[in-house]
Write a protein that holds these residues in place. Sequence first.
Motif, PDB file in Angstrom:
ATOM      1  N   UNK A  35      10.876 -28.494  -2.460  1.00 20.24           N
ATOM      2  CA  UNK A  35      10.264 -29.731  -2.027  1.00 20.24           C
ATOM      3  C   UNK A  35      10.990 -30.891  -2.709  1.00 20.24           C
ATOM      4  N   UNK A  36      11.490 -31.797  -1.912  1.00 19.82           N
ATOM      5  CA  UNK A  36      12.228 -32.944  -2.441  1.00 19.82           C
ATOM      6  C   UNK A  36      11.400 -34.207  -2.220  1.00 19.82           C
ATOM      7  N   UNK A  37      11.071 -34.848  -3.327  1.00 17.19           N
ATOM      8  CA  UNK A  37      10.297 -36.086  -3.285  1.00 17.19           C
ATOM      9  C   UNK A  37      11.241 -37.275  -3.208  1.00 17.19           C
ATOM     10  N   UNK A  38      10.822 -38.294  -2.486  1.00 20.67           N
ATOM     11  CA  UNK A  38      11.569 -39.539  -2.405  1.00 20.67           C
ATOM     12  C   UNK A  38      10.957 -40.537  -3.377  1.00 20.67           C
ATOM     13  N   UNK A  39      11.818 -41.287  -4.045  1.00 23.51           N
ATOM     14  CA  UNK A  39      11.377 -42.275  -5.024  1.00 23.51           C
ATOM     15  C   UNK A  39      11.736 -43.666  -4.536  1.00 23.51           C
ATOM     16  N   UNK A  40      10.762 -44.541  -4.540  1.00 26.45           N
ATOM     17  CA  UNK A  40      10.955 -45.955  -4.238  1.00 26.45           C
ATOM     18  C   UNK A  40      10.336 -46.752  -5.380  1.00 26.45           C
ATOM     19  N   UNK A  41      10.511 -48.039  -5.358  1.00 26.52           N
ATOM     20  CA  UNK A  41       9.839 -48.880  -6.338  1.00 26.52           C
ATOM     21  C   UNK A  41       8.336 -48.721  -6.150  1.00 26.52           C
ATOM     22  N   UNK A  42       7.655 -48.301  -7.198  1.00 27.17           N
ATOM     23  CA  UNK A  42       6.188 -48.175  -7.213  1.00 27.17           C
ATOM     24  C   UNK A  42       5.639 -47.116  -6.263  1.00 27.17           C
ATOM     25  N   UNK A  43       6.473 -46.160  -5.854  1.00 24.76           N
ATOM     26  CA  UNK A  43       6.004 -45.140  -4.907  1.00 24.76           C
ATOM     27  C   UNK A  43       6.867 -43.888  -4.991  1.00 24.76           C
ATOM     28  N   UNK A  44       6.194 -42.726  -4.944  1.00 30.09           N
ATOM     29  CA  UNK A  44       6.873 -41.438  -4.822  1.00 30.09           C
ATOM     30  C   UNK A  44       6.163 -40.711  -3.685  1.00 30.09           C
ATOM     31  N   UNK A  45       6.934 -40.070  -2.795  1.00 33.74           N
ATOM     32  CA  UNK A  45       6.297 -39.421  -1.661  1.00 33.74           C
ATOM     33  C   UNK A  45       7.135 -38.260  -1.142  1.00 33.74           C
ATOM     34  N   UNK A  46       6.484 -37.443  -0.323  1.00 35.07           N
ATOM     35  CA  UNK A  46       7.132 -36.305   0.331  1.00 35.07           C
ATOM     36  C   UNK A  46       6.815 -36.382   1.816  1.00 35.07           C
ATOM     37  N   UNK A  47       7.848 -36.243   2.638  1.00 38.08           N
ATOM     38  CA  UNK A  47       7.692 -36.255   4.091  1.00 38.08           C
ATOM     39  C   UNK A  47       8.105 -34.909   4.664  1.00 38.08           C
ATOM     40  N   UNK A  48       7.475 -34.528   5.783  1.00 35.52           N
ATOM     41  CA  UNK A  48       7.931 -33.334   6.490  1.00 35.52           C
ATOM     42  C   UNK A  48       9.170 -33.684   7.313  1.00 35.52           C
ATOM     43  N   UNK A  49       9.681 -32.722   8.027  1.00 37.27           N
ATOM     44  CA  UNK A  49      10.925 -32.921   8.795  1.00 37.27           C
ATOM     45  C   UNK A  49      10.775 -33.954   9.909  1.00 37.27           C
ATOM     46  N   UNK A  50       9.543 -34.290  10.273  1.00 33.58           N
ATOM     47  CA  UNK A  50       9.291 -35.298  11.309  1.00 33.58           C
ATOM     48  C   UNK A  50       9.004 -36.680  10.742  1.00 33.58           C
ATOM     49  N   UNK A  51       9.090 -36.813   9.412  1.00 39.28           N
ATOM     50  CA  UNK A  51       8.853 -38.103   8.778  1.00 39.28           C
ATOM     51  C   UNK A  51       7.398 -38.393   8.472  1.00 39.28           C
ATOM     52  N   UNK A  52       6.534 -37.409   8.651  1.00 39.82           N
ATOM     53  CA  UNK A  52       5.105 -37.589   8.344  1.00 39.82           C
ATOM     54  C   UNK A  52       4.892 -37.436   6.839  1.00 39.82           C
ATOM     55  N   UNK A  53       4.229 -38.404   6.224  1.00 36.34           N
ATOM     56  CA  UNK A  53       3.966 -38.360   4.788  1.00 36.34           C
ATOM     57  C   UNK A  53       2.904 -37.303   4.513  1.00 36.34           C
ATOM     58  N   UNK A  54       3.263 -36.325   3.671  1.00 38.27           N
ATOM     59  CA  UNK A  54       2.347 -35.251   3.318  1.00 38.27           C
ATOM     60  C   UNK A  54       1.827 -35.368   1.888  1.00 38.27           C
ATOM     61  N   UNK A  55       2.497 -36.158   1.078  1.00 38.71           N
ATOM     62  CA  UNK A  55       2.053 -36.380  -0.300  1.00 38.71           C
ATOM     63  C   UNK A  55       2.592 -37.735  -0.747  1.00 38.71           C
ATOM     64  N   UNK A  56       1.765 -38.458  -1.540  1.00 38.48           N
ATOM     65  CA  UNK A  56       2.175 -39.803  -1.944  1.00 38.48           C
ATOM     66  C   UNK A  56       1.405 -40.241  -3.181  1.00 38.48           C
TER      67      UNK A  56
END
Length: 84
Positions: A1-22
Amino acid sequence: MIFKHETSRIFYEDENGRVLAEITFPSEMEAVANITHTYVDDSLRGQGIAGKMMEMAIEQIKSEGKTPKFTCSYAVKWAEQNYK
């Protein structure tokens, strides 16, 4: 599982771009970031993902020279048990 990091936000999306964790942690003051929101989709619950995101968020907050503040109900509970 690869999480994406942004300013003030960490999240995980499925292959369709749906946020599954944030987790979100906007800056309140120059030296404080407030963990205001955690979300884990039902399909991922019970795997410790919220706790992993908390650890990543605190690491990111501290690397920015800030102190974490906990207002999200999950974050408050997690901090009572894990943050010293």
